[in-house]
Design an enzyme around this catalytic site. Structure first.
Site, mmCIF file in Angstrom:
data_model
loop_
_atom_site.group_PDB
_atom_site.id
_atom_site.type_symbol
_atom_site.label_atom_id
_atom_site.label_comp_id
_atom_site.label_asym_id
_atom_site.label_seq_id
_atom_site.Cartn_x
_atom_site.Cartn_y
_atom_site.Cartn_z
ATOM 1 N N LYS A 49 0.800 -1.309 0.099
ATOM 2 C CA LYS A 49 -0.135 -0.012 0.105
ATOM 3 C C LYS A 49 0.946 1.198 0.037
ATOM 4 O O LYS A 49 0.606 2.127 -0.874
ATOM 5 C CB LYS A 49 -1.076 -0.166 1.305
ATOM 6 N N GLN A 84 -4.801 -1.637 9.778
ATOM 7 C CA GLN A 84 -4.423 -2.990 9.225
ATOM 8 C C GLN A 84 -4.816 -4.279 10.075
ATOM 9 O O GLN A 84 -4.507 -4.284 11.214
ATOM 10 C CB GLN A 84 -2.959 -3.153 9.082
ATOM 11 N N ASP A 128 -11.719 2.787 4.679
ATOM 12 C CA ASP A 128 -11.956 1.425 4.163
ATOM 13 C C ASP A 128 -13.528 1.292 4.489
ATOM 14 O O ASP A 128 -14.307 0.110 4.114
ATOM 15 C CB ASP A 128 -11.407 0.392 5.368
#
Ligand code: NAD
Length: 282
Positions: free
Chosen positions: A49, A93, A116
Site C-alpha cells: 500500500k 491493518q 475502508d
C-alpha cells in the site's frame, strides 16, 4: 471462450488516472496506516500500500505499534490522526491482536477519514442505500471490475461465499443495490454445491483453497475469486482455476484479479476523502 477479468490492467488504468489528477492539480492527499505487531501477511500488505501510494504521489505514514500495545494507546493514536488536518484517510491493518477490541478501534475512526468504509456510520449508509464517505475497497473493486467488462448484475443470481464485514457482507449489499438476487453462503451453509450450481455469478471470499471445483458450477457462470491462500510459497485463490476456467464465461485470476483492484480502490478512496475534506474547508 472464457474471458479473464484482468484486475491488474484495470487497476493500472485507474491508478494512472489518479496519479495524473494529483500531479496536474498539485493535490496533497495523505494516508495514515496503523499496523500492530508483525503479522507477516500484514507486513506485505502495508508495504504494498505504501509503495503504491508513493508511486501515485499520495503521501503515506505508517504508525507501527508493538503487538502488546494497549487498546487505550491504540485508540489514542487514532484520536491524534482524527485531529490532524493533514491526514485525510486512516486505515487500521487487520487482523489486530486478540486482546484488542477490533470494533472499538474501527469505531474510533472519524467516518470522514474511514478509508475502508468499515465504521458503522459508513457501513450503515451503505446498507441503507445511501452514499457512504467510502465504500469498502474489495467489494468496490469487484463491482468496478465487473462494470469494466459490461457485466450487468440485474436479475442475476449471485452466490457470495463468505460473510465477513470486509468482503462478503458489503459485497452482497452492493450486488443487491445492482438488482442481483444474492445468496450468502458461509461455513455453516449446507450443500454449497446446490447453490453454486444454480448461480449466474459465484464470488468466493472464504480463504479456502480449491473450495470451488468445476463440478460445482454451471457452464457460462461468472467467477470472482477473492481468496488469497499461500501454498508452497505460491498464491492461489479459492477456485480451482484451471478446471473451472474451462466452464466459466468470465473468471478472475489469483494473483492479478481482485488484489490489485483492492489497492487501487484504497488509493481512489484516499483521493476522494481528500477532495471531500477540502470542499468542506471552502
Ligand atoms: P474471514 O475469515 O473474515 O471470513 C471468511 C468467510 O468465509 C466466513 O464468513 C466463513 O463463514 C466463510 N467460509 C470459510 N470456509 C468456508 C467454507 N468451506 N464454505 C463456505 N464458507 C466458508 O475472511 P475475509 O477477511 O473475508 O477474507 C476471505 C478471503 O479473502 C481470505 O483468503 C482473504 O485473504 C481474502 N481477501 C482478499 C482480498 C483481496 O484484495 N483480494 C481482500 C480481503 C480478503
Amino acid at each position: 471462450m472464457t474471458v479473464i477479468l484482468d484486475g491488474k490492467l484495470l487497476a493500472e488504468k485507474i491508478t494512472a488516472k489518479i496519479r495524473a489528477e494529483i500531479l496536474k492539480n498539485s493535490l496533497k492527499p495523505k494516508l495514515a496506516v496503523i499496523k500492530v505487531g508483525d503479522n507477516p501477511a500484514s507486513l506485505i500488505y502495508v508495504r504494498n500500500k505504501q509503495k503504491k501510494a508513493l508511486e501515485l504521489g499520495i503521501e503515506s505514514v505508517v504508525i507501527e505499534l508493538p503487538s502488546n500495545v494497549s487498546e487505550e494507546n491504540l485508540l489514542e493514536q487514532i484520536y491524534i490522526l482524527n485531529e490532524d488536518t493533514e491526514i485525510n484517510a486512516i486505515l487500521v491493518q487487520l487482523p489486530l491482536p486478540e486482546h484488542i477490541n477490533k470494533q472499538r478501534v474501527i469505531e474510533a475512526i472519524e467516518p470522514i477519514k474511514d478509508v475502508d468504509g468499515f465504521t458503522s456510520y459508513n457501513f450503515g449508509r451503505l446498507a441503507l442505500g445511501y452514499q457512504p464517505y467510502s465504500f469498502p475497497c474489495t467489494p468496490k473493486g469487484i463491482i468496478r471490475l465487473l462494470d469494466e467488462y459490461n457485466i450487468s448484475l440485474e436479475g442475476k443470481k449471485a452466490v457470495v461465499i463468505g460473510r465477513s464485514n470486509i468482503v462478503g457482507k458489503p459485497l452482497s449489499i452492493l450486488m443487491q443495490r445492482r438488482n442481483a438476487t444474492v445468496i450468502m453462503a458461509h461455513s455453516k451453509t449446507v450443500n454449497l454445491k446446490e447453490h453454486t450450481l444454480s448461480a449466474d455469478i459465484v464470488v468466493s471470499a472464504a480463504g479456502h483453497p480449491y473450495l470451488i471445483t468445476e463440478d460445482m458450477i454451471n457452464k457460462g457462470c461468472i467467477i470472482v475469486d477473492v481468496g488469497i491462500n499461500r501454498i508452497d510459497n505460491k498464491l492461489i485463490g479459492d477456485i480451482d482455476f484451471n478446471t473451472v476456467k474451462e466452464k466459466a464465461s468470465y473468471i478472475t485470476p489469483v494473483p492479478g484479479g481482485i488484489g490489485p483492484m483492492t489497492i487501487a480502490m484504497l488509493m481512489e478512496n484516499t483521493l476522494e476523502l481528500y477532495k471531500l475534506q477540502k470542499s468542506f474547508e471552502l
